[in-house]
Design an enzyme around this catalytic site. Structure first.
Site, PDB file in Angstrom:
ATOM      1  NE  ARG A   1      -3.124   0.135   3.061  1.00  0.00           N
ATOM      2  CZ  ARG A   1      -3.555   0.455   4.300  1.00  0.00           C
ATOM      3  NH1 ARG A   1      -3.435  -0.419   5.279  1.00  0.00           N
ATOM      4  NH2 ARG A   1      -4.084   1.620   4.533  1.00  0.00           N
TER       5      ARG A   1
ATOM      6  CE1 TYR B   1       6.424   7.662  11.058  1.00  0.00           C
ATOM      7  CE2 TYR B   1       6.785   9.853  10.161  1.00  0.00           C
ATOM      8  CZ  TYR B   1       6.626   8.497   9.976  1.00  0.00           C
ATOM      9  OH  TYR B   1       6.689   7.963   8.713  1.00  0.00           O
TER      10      TYR B   1
ATOM     11  CE  LYS C   1       9.522   6.167   9.813  1.00  0.00           C
ATOM     12  NZ  LYS C   1       9.733   4.863   9.138  1.00  0.00           N
TER      13      LYS C   1
ATOM     14  CB  ALA D   1      11.631   9.521  19.061  1.00  0.00           C
TER      15      ALA D   1
END
Length: 277
Positions: A22, A185, A189, A187
């Site tokens: 997806r 998010y 990444k 942290a």
């Protein structure tokens, strides 16, 4: 005069894309197939989307090699493209996915794209701590396991490339995006980008490890945002538009291709200029 780029630069390569059915993952899977790679589409929940992606990938792969496509009914079982259910946060499950790629003669390419949401309906009813744990398990631990378990197999297959999917705003602290979702998010990444550099050092010269850090990209979540929000985001991007999944897929395709053979340990930011370093 430079030589023309071959129409199927990834022919003979086995590629794994986690979360490949997806959104951005789908575009990555289809792009690699179009360039000639045999693609294993990893998915966790949405088998229907993954199988639809594989059916399209089979046709694209055949076109790249100028060969007739496999019968659509059996396409998900052919080496040209296949689906594989995997929980990327579980080592045994990732190891089984690696074994599937080894059985096909690879892997040569591994894309850690699978991710968990911190701000959609998927997190409804979860506490802040549960949301933190969920994203860290999938995004950070999943990338860690993917790199650790895939790299030895890539080396054994003759070498290749890993690409991790990060986030552009992990580099600038996500200004203007306060709140728990951005904290979690960013942290996760940021950890993915750090792992990219660590594994690039560890696995050179046989395995190149790079990252792509998207900015605002069209996806299922963005489609639910109000028009005013979407326009405000676009106007805040120097190139004045949202990114498309294909923009990210093209960056991944470059990093796994022979054209990027002298690139490792790098983060390619694909965000329309939102983060400039």
């Amino acid at each position: 005069m430079t030589a023309a780029m071959p129409s199927a630069p990834l022919a003979g390569r086995v590629a794994v894309v986690t979360g490949g059915g997806r959104g951005v993952g789908r575009s990555i899977s289809l792009t690699l197939a179009r360039l000639g790679a045999q693609v294993i589409v990893g998915y966790h929940h949405d088998a229907e989307a993954a199988e639809a992606t594989v059916h399209e990938a089979v046709t694209l792969h055949a076109g790249a090699l100028a060969a007739p496509p496999a019968d659509a009914v059996g396409a998900v079982d052919t080496p040209a493209a296949s689906v594989y259910q995997v929980d990327v946060a579980v080592a045994a499950a990732v190891a089984a996915l690696v074994a599937r790629a080894v059985a096909l003669g690879g892997p040569h390419i591994w894309v850690n794209n699978a991710g968990a949401s911190a701000n959609t309906s998927e997190t409804r009813g979860l506490s802040d701590e549960q949301r933190w744990d969920r994203v860290m398990q999938v995004d950070l631990k999943g990338a860690w396991l993917g790199c650790r378990l895939a790299a030895p197999a890539i080396r054994a297959a003759g070498g290749g490339a890993i690409v991790n999917i990060g986030w552009a705003h992990a580099l600038d602290g996500a200004p203007g995006l306060p709140g728990l979702a951005s904290q979690i998010y960013a942290a996760s990444k940021a950890g993915v980008l750090a792992l990219t550099r660590t594994f690039a050092q560890e696995w050179a010269p046989d395995v190149r490890v790079n990252a792509v850090a998207p900015g605002w990209v069209e996806n299922d979540w963005s489609a639910t945002r109000p028009p005013a929000f979407r326009e405000r985001v676009a106007q805040g991007v120097p190139l004045r538009r949202w990114g498309m999944p294909q923009d990210i897929a093209d960056a991944v395709a470059y990093l796994v291709s022979p054209a990027a053979s002298y690139i490792t340990g790098q983060t390619l930011v694909v965000d329309g200029g939102s983060v400039m370093r």
